[in-house]
Design a protein around this motif. Structure first.
Motif, mmCIF file in Angstrom:
data_model
loop_
_atom_site.group_PDB
_atom_site.id
_atom_site.type_symbol
_atom_site.label_atom_id
_atom_site.label_comp_id
_atom_site.label_asym_id
_atom_site.label_seq_id
_atom_site.Cartn_x
_atom_site.Cartn_y
_atom_site.Cartn_z
ATOM 1 N N HIS A 274 10.409 61.359 17.478
ATOM 2 C CA HIS A 274 10.292 60.593 19.179
ATOM 3 C C HIS A 274 8.658 61.777 19.834
ATOM 4 O O HIS A 274 8.412 61.592 21.064
ATOM 5 C CB HIS A 274 11.298 60.793 20.269
ATOM 6 N N GLY A 275 8.122 62.545 18.934
ATOM 7 C CA GLY A 275 7.245 62.911 19.987
ATOM 8 C C GLY A 275 7.398 64.142 20.397
ATOM 9 O O GLY A 275 6.349 64.577 21.328
ATOM 10 N N CYS A 276 8.532 64.876 20.263
ATOM 11 C CA CYS A 276 9.060 65.894 21.441
ATOM 12 C C CYS A 276 8.966 67.318 20.737
ATOM 13 O O CYS A 276 8.883 67.447 20.039
ATOM 14 C CB CYS A 276 10.518 65.900 21.972
ATOM 15 N N THR A 277 9.017 68.052 21.431
ATOM 16 C CA THR A 277 8.779 69.676 21.199
ATOM 17 C C THR A 277 10.241 70.488 21.208
ATOM 18 O O THR A 277 10.532 70.185 22.774
ATOM 19 C CB THR A 277 7.711 70.638 21.683
ATOM 20 N N LEU A 278 11.181 71.536 20.387
ATOM 21 C CA LEU A 278 12.258 71.801 21.066
ATOM 22 C C LEU A 278 11.519 73.446 21.292
ATOM 23 O O LEU A 278 11.204 73.772 20.205
ATOM 24 C CB LEU A 278 12.805 72.120 19.514
ATOM 25 N N GLU A 279 11.568 73.063 21.943
ATOM 26 C CA GLU A 279 11.717 74.603 23.039
ATOM 27 C C GLU A 279 12.442 75.571 22.734
ATOM 28 O O GLU A 279 12.054 76.974 22.382
ATOM 29 C CB GLU A 279 11.401 74.313 24.381
ATOM 30 N N ASN A 280 14.126 75.220 23.099
ATOM 31 C CA ASN A 280 14.735 77.000 23.031
ATOM 32 C C ASN A 280 15.909 76.061 22.391
ATOM 33 O O ASN A 280 16.142 75.171 22.736
ATOM 34 C CB ASN A 280 14.395 77.359 23.869
ATOM 35 N N ILE A 281 16.816 76.859 21.925
ATOM 36 C CA ILE A 281 18.240 76.598 21.793
ATOM 37 C C ILE A 281 19.078 77.377 22.211
ATOM 38 O O ILE A 281 18.657 78.727 22.496
ATOM 39 C CB ILE A 281 18.523 76.951 20.551
ATOM 40 N N GLN A 282 19.753 77.277 23.234
ATOM 41 C CA GLN A 282 20.524 78.209 24.304
ATOM 42 C C GLN A 282 22.607 77.988 23.602
ATOM 43 O O GLN A 282 23.061 76.718 23.225
ATOM 44 C CB GLN A 282 20.827 78.057 25.661
ATOM 45 N N TYR A 283 22.689 78.980 22.991
ATOM 46 C CA TYR A 283 24.256 79.028 22.759
ATOM 47 C C TYR A 283 25.475 79.692 23.727
ATOM 48 O O TYR A 283 25.052 81.010 24.298
ATOM 49 C CB TYR A 283 24.208 80.203 21.177
ATOM 50 N N HIS A 284 26.086 79.384 24.102
ATOM 51 C CA HIS A 284 26.879 79.635 25.060
ATOM 52 C C HIS A 284 28.519 79.856 24.765
ATOM 53 O O HIS A 284 29.366 79.274 24.146
ATOM 54 C CB HIS A 284 27.321 78.051 25.802
ATOM 55 N N LEU A 285 28.763 81.043 25.288
ATOM 56 C CA LEU A 285 29.824 82.035 24.792
ATOM 57 C C LEU A 285 30.825 81.338 25.443
ATOM 58 O O LEU A 285 30.148 81.855 26.757
ATOM 59 C CB LEU A 285 29.374 83.383 24.194
ATOM 60 N N PRO A 286 31.743 81.452 25.317
ATOM 61 C CA PRO A 286 32.932 80.687 25.845
ATOM 62 C C PRO A 286 33.263 81.722 26.977
ATOM 63 O O PRO A 286 33.057 83.085 27.229
ATOM 64 C CB PRO A 286 34.034 80.755 25.465
ATOM 65 N N GLY A 287 33.101 80.715 28.741
ATOM 66 C CA GLY A 287 33.348 81.963 30.151
ATOM 67 C C GLY A 287 32.247 82.545 30.503
ATOM 68 O O GLY A 287 32.379 82.862 31.723
ATOM 69 N N ILE A 288 31.022 82.511 29.964
ATOM 70 C CA ILE A 288 30.069 83.354 30.121
ATOM 71 C C ILE A 288 29.111 82.292 30.675
ATOM 72 O O ILE A 288 28.527 82.061 29.788
ATOM 73 C CB ILE A 288 29.681 84.471 28.871
ATOM 74 N N GLU A 289 28.589 82.864 31.827
ATOM 75 C CA GLU A 289 27.290 82.124 32.382
ATOM 76 C C GLU A 289 25.924 81.838 31.254
ATOM 77 O O GLU A 289 25.355 81.300 31.361
ATOM 78 C CB GLU A 289 26.847 82.062 33.626
ATOM 79 N N THR A 290 26.158 83.111 31.041
ATOM 80 C CA THR A 290 23.947 83.675 30.415
ATOM 81 C C THR A 290 24.730 83.336 28.709
ATOM 82 O O THR A 290 24.914 83.987 28.568
ATOM 83 C CB THR A 290 24.032 84.970 30.943
ATOM 84 N N PRO A 291 23.791 82.157 28.934
ATOM 85 C CA PRO A 291 23.714 82.250 27.211
ATOM 86 C C PRO A 291 22.651 82.945 26.505
ATOM 87 O O PRO A 291 22.062 83.796 27.234
ATOM 88 C CB PRO A 291 23.147 80.562 27.267
ATOM 89 N N PHE A 292 22.902 83.498 25.077
ATOM 90 C CA PHE A 292 22.000 83.434 24.145
ATOM 91 C C PHE A 292 21.203 82.503 23.764
ATOM 92 O O PHE A 292 21.396 81.594 23.017
ATOM 93 C CB PHE A 292 23.105 83.739 22.948
ATOM 94 N N ILE A 293 19.501 83.249 24.135
ATOM 95 C CA ILE A 293 18.692 82.235 24.256
ATOM 96 C C ILE A 293 17.701 82.659 22.515
ATOM 97 O O ILE A 293 17.219 83.799 22.559
ATOM 98 C CB ILE A 293 17.940 81.884 24.996
#
Length: 381
Positions: A274-293
């Protein structure tokens, strides 16, 4: 063509025109006075003789006879030839230079007309360079406007990059460029007054333009917003990369999904399709608001294939990634930039066919609540 020629001639450097006129007047006065006192002609004939001698016409009606007269006539004729050669050389050289610049400018405008979508960067200083880097890494079309040729001389014009060494406060220029094909105008100049002026200028003719600007002083943030800026950023806080993300905000998608490791590559194939760019992936640890990016910034499917081959040939890396997926219960978020929202709609439909889409543009708090419930449900089972 006639109008262009007239414009170029009227824009000749004033100092050259002034110098030429002064030299012509001095030589003409010398010719008249010499004709009057040396050739012993009356005033009218002196003017006539000075004119035809300077122009090297020489009808022969007045012939110098004495040595002094001959010396005078010779110096007047040679000076006239030299002066005319100088004046014409200055005019032609300057005219040629301006014709080259005009032709180069015309080619640049033609390149811009052929661009489907583009970003405009006003000001190519420290912040502007970072924004430009972020845009070119994503294969975006970019127009740089900066009147200082020295700081942009290393940038090569191409089908996707055009440098205009002009004043961004030029009403006609910025109003014309910030039209429908412009994704975003990014103001990177360090002068808040100039930024306010540009914002006001754009808003007069382009009320729907997306404008992101830096603000050097905190007290000017509200002024820039009142002038019509959609986003006002302090580079000292988030830097040039933040300016890019804010400029891309209308076409930035945050999609939270759930799939295992094998789902990575079909997913990336669709994003690339679709001609898009994957900027980043955010991994969400259970119950923790700030993700690992993880920063990605990839668009070509070849990058995905290379990464797949890398994992297949490195078991320890693949195992580490599998463990990360298990830790986050396979829930993660992709931040994707793309050409427009309609493309995102099509992309989401395709992604829903191959994986579980949990939500679109969810906040970190919302995702933390979802992962918490997922983990509680898993424990209960």
């Amino acid at each position: 063509m006639r109008k262009i020629t007239l414009k170029l001639l009227t824009e000749l450097p004033q100092k050259y025109i002034t110098t030429g006129l002064i030299l012509v007047i001095i030589l003409y006065i010398y010719g008249i006075l010499g004709s009057y006192f040396i050739m012993d002609l009356n005033l009218l004939d002196s003017i006539y003789y000075a004119t035809i001698t300077m122009a090297t016409v020489g009808y022969g009606d007045y012939i110098p006879t004495t040595g002094v007269e001959k010396i005078f006539a010779t110096t007047l004729a040679l000076s006239g030839v030299a002066l005319l050669a100088y004046v014409f050389n200055v005019i032609l050289s300057t005219f040629q230079e301006r014709m080259i610049l005009y032709s180069k400018g015309a080619r640049k405008m033609k390149s811009i007309e052929r661009m489907e979508d583009y970003y405009i960067i006003c000001g190519y200083g420290r912040v502007g360079k970072v924004v430009f880097k972020e845009l070119t890494e994503r294969n975006q079309n970019v127009i740089i406007i900066d009147k200082d040729e020295k700081i942009t001389e290393k940038i090569e014009d191409s089908s996707s990059v055009v440098v205009l060494n002009k004043d961004a406060t030029d009403n006609d220029l910025i109003s014309k460029l910030a039209g429908e094909k412009c994704r975003s105008v990014i103001l990177c100049t360090g002068d808040d007054v100039i930024n306010i002026f540009i914002v006001l200028t754009i808003r007069e003719t382009n009320p729907n333009a997306w404008i992101v600007t830096r603000s050097s002083k905190s007290e000017n943030v509200s002024r820039l917003k009142k002038a019509g800026a959609n986003k006002v950023i302090s580079p000292e806080v988030i830097g040039g990369q933040g300016l890019y993300y804010e400029s891309a905000r209308p076409h930035l998608l945050s999609i939270t999904v759930k799939h295992d490791l094998e789902g990575i590559f079909p997913e990336f194939k669709l994003i690339s399709k679709h001609g898009c760019t994957l900027e980043n992936i955010q991994y969400h640890l259970p119950g923790i608001e700030t993700p690992f990016i993880r920063e990605i910034k990839k668009k070509d499917y070849v990058d995905g294939e290379n990464y797949k081959n890398y994992l297949n040939s490195n078991d320890d890396k693949r195992e580490a990634l599998e463990n990360l997926y298990k830790t986050v219960n396979h829930i993660h978020t992709h931040v994707i930039s793309g050409p427009d929202n309609s493309t995102f709609d099509e992309l989401i439909k395709d992604l829903e066919k191959i994986e579980t889409v949990i939500g679109i543009n969810l906040t970190h708090a919302q995702i933390a609540e979802i992962t918490k419930k997922e983990m509680e449900s898993k424990i209960t089972q």
